[in-house]
Scaffold this active site. Structure first.
Site, mmCIF file in Angstrom:
data_model
loop_
_atom_site.group_PDB
_atom_site.id
_atom_site.type_symbol
_atom_site.label_atom_id
_atom_site.label_comp_id
_atom_site.label_asym_id
_atom_site.label_seq_id
_atom_site.Cartn_x
_atom_site.Cartn_y
_atom_site.Cartn_z
ATOM 1 N N ASP A 132 74.529 72.378 26.201
ATOM 2 C CA ASP A 132 73.697 71.321 26.784
ATOM 3 C C ASP A 132 72.850 70.742 25.660
ATOM 4 O OD1 ASP A 132 72.478 69.944 29.180
ATOM 5 O OD2 ASP A 132 70.685 70.966 28.437
ATOM 6 N N ASP A 134 69.791 68.801 24.418
ATOM 7 C CA ASP A 134 68.478 68.396 24.910
ATOM 8 C C ASP A 134 67.712 67.728 23.762
ATOM 9 O OD1 ASP A 134 66.190 68.029 26.342
ATOM 10 O OD2 ASP A 134 65.964 70.092 26.981
ATOM 11 N N GLU A 136 65.409 65.006 22.672
ATOM 12 C CA GLU A 136 64.382 64.158 23.275
ATOM 13 C C GLU A 136 63.642 63.366 22.183
ATOM 14 O OE1 GLU A 136 61.951 66.225 26.217
ATOM 15 O OE2 GLU A 136 63.531 67.690 26.516
ATOM 16 N N TYR A 205 61.552 64.440 36.129
ATOM 17 C CA TYR A 205 60.193 64.991 36.167
ATOM 18 C C TYR A 205 59.492 64.555 34.894
ATOM 19 C CZ TYR A 205 63.083 68.614 33.895
ATOM 20 O OH TYR A 205 64.011 69.275 33.122
#
Length: 363
Positions: A132, A134, A136, A205
């Site tokens: 995965d 991630d 950012e 979120y």
């Protein structure tokens, strides 16, 4: 002969019904996990479809497990699959503040190949099921001071291409996607990326985050006005890009975001304030009590809870059992791939958020 045909007919009916029921319950429950090899044993792992170990990082351009402790944890997570055949263990690269070298490392074909080969090596060694990403964020600002450049967007596509060709179809590929409009518009070439990945984990979120000077719902299911970010807004945008619904995973937050010095106007919602430390879901029932001065509110349009402490002038926003159930019902209604959350150690070990998701999934 008629009797045999009747038995065969009844068998087909039973088989079809049970197959249909199983198809209906195809909704993945995906847990991000930063805990150790012991803490996981306290949770109901049999209710999960994926555990995403968080986080691995880049070291000399290669996927690196940070410590011997992390290695022990990953091996233990993989061992859980023996009792849970539905369970997949995924390694995650990065996290907020954890992908500082990513823009530079993935800016060349050589750098991307070095990384892809290292992912294959590490995945084969630990016998995990995939990766995965991630990061950012590609092409837009993440943690202040981290390098980002416009070319990150095509480089992200090229990174996934080399990962897919190096790992083959056996391994799962996913990425954590920002749930806010700037990311959706600028970070990813959706049409090019979608065929390369198994799923897209929408971080629906922190849509109002720690840098915000104004309160709001940080993880709402629906927008209450046209400019407000929400889970549904991100999903609707991505479906319009032609992404198959089953590849979309929405996010739940097992923590609140909190602001202080918030005036008692609109019960603190959409008011100015100073962001401060939030509360883990497992502690929320003892913190957000009337005895402590808190009042609970439900925004029926957003399908989101919030709390306000008039005496202390503190506002809190997050998910609770009602909102996480609403999100899971939404996943079922839209035929999405599932729901993920940050993160498992913030949940109660029993009768918490995971159980609420599982109850909706299996009803």
């Amino acid at each position: 002969m008629k009797q045999i045909n009747l038995i065969a007919f009844l068998f087909i009916c039973v088989f079809s019904t049970s197959t249909f029921a199983q198809k209906n319950k195809k909704l993945d429950i995906i847990a991000y996990y930063t805990g150790d090899s012991k803490l996981i044993n306290e949770y109901e792992v049999n209710k999960l479809n994926q555990i995403i170990f968080s986080f691995c990082h880049l070291k000399d351009g290669k996927l690196s497990v940070d410590s011997p402790k992390d290695s022990i944890t990953i091996k233990h997570l993989v061992s859980l699959k023996a009792k849970n055949p539905q369970l997949k263990i995924i390694l995650s690269l990065g996290g907020w503040g954890g992908c500082e070298p990513c823009s530079s490392a993935f800016s060349t074909a050589e750098g991307r190949l070095i990384f892809a080969k290292s992912v294959k090596e590490v995945s084969d060694y630990f016998k995990v099921d995939g990766l995965d990403l991630d990061w950012e964020y590609p092409a837009i600002e993440g943690l202040p001071g981290h390098l980002y450049q416009t070319v990150d967007k095509p480089n992200f596509t090229e990174l996934l291409k080399i990962l897919r060709s190096t790992l083959g179809k056996k391994y799962e590929l996913s990425f954590a996607a920002g749930g806010f409009q700037k990311y959706l518009d600028e970070s990813i070439d959706w049409k090019a990326v979608t065929p390369l990945v198994n799923r897209i984990n929408i971080m629906s979120y922190d849509l109002v985050n720690g840098y915000s000077k104004v309160t709001g719902h940080h993880t709402p299911l629906y927008s209450t006005n046209p400019k407000e970010e929400s889970t549904d807004r991100a999903v609707t945008f991505l479906l319009k890009q032609g992404i198959p619904a089953e590849k979309l995973i929405i996010g739940g937050a097992f923590y609140t975001r909190t602001w202080k010095n918030v005036e008692n106007v609109n019960n603190g919602l959409y008011q100015s304030g100073e962001h401060t430390e939030g509360v883990q879901f497992k502690n929320s029932s003892t913190v957000y009590t009337e005895a402590n001065g808190w009042k609970y509110f439900w925004d029926d349009k957003a399908k989101a809870p919030y709390w306000y402490n008039e005496k202390e002038k503190v506002f809190a926003t997050g998910d609770d059992l009602a909102s996480i159930k609403a999100k899971t019902e939404y996943v079922k209604a839209k035929k999405l791939g599932g729901i993920m959350f940050w993160e498992l150690p913030l949940d109660k070990t029993r009768d918490g958020m995971v159980n609420a998701i599982y109850e909706v999934k299996t009803k």
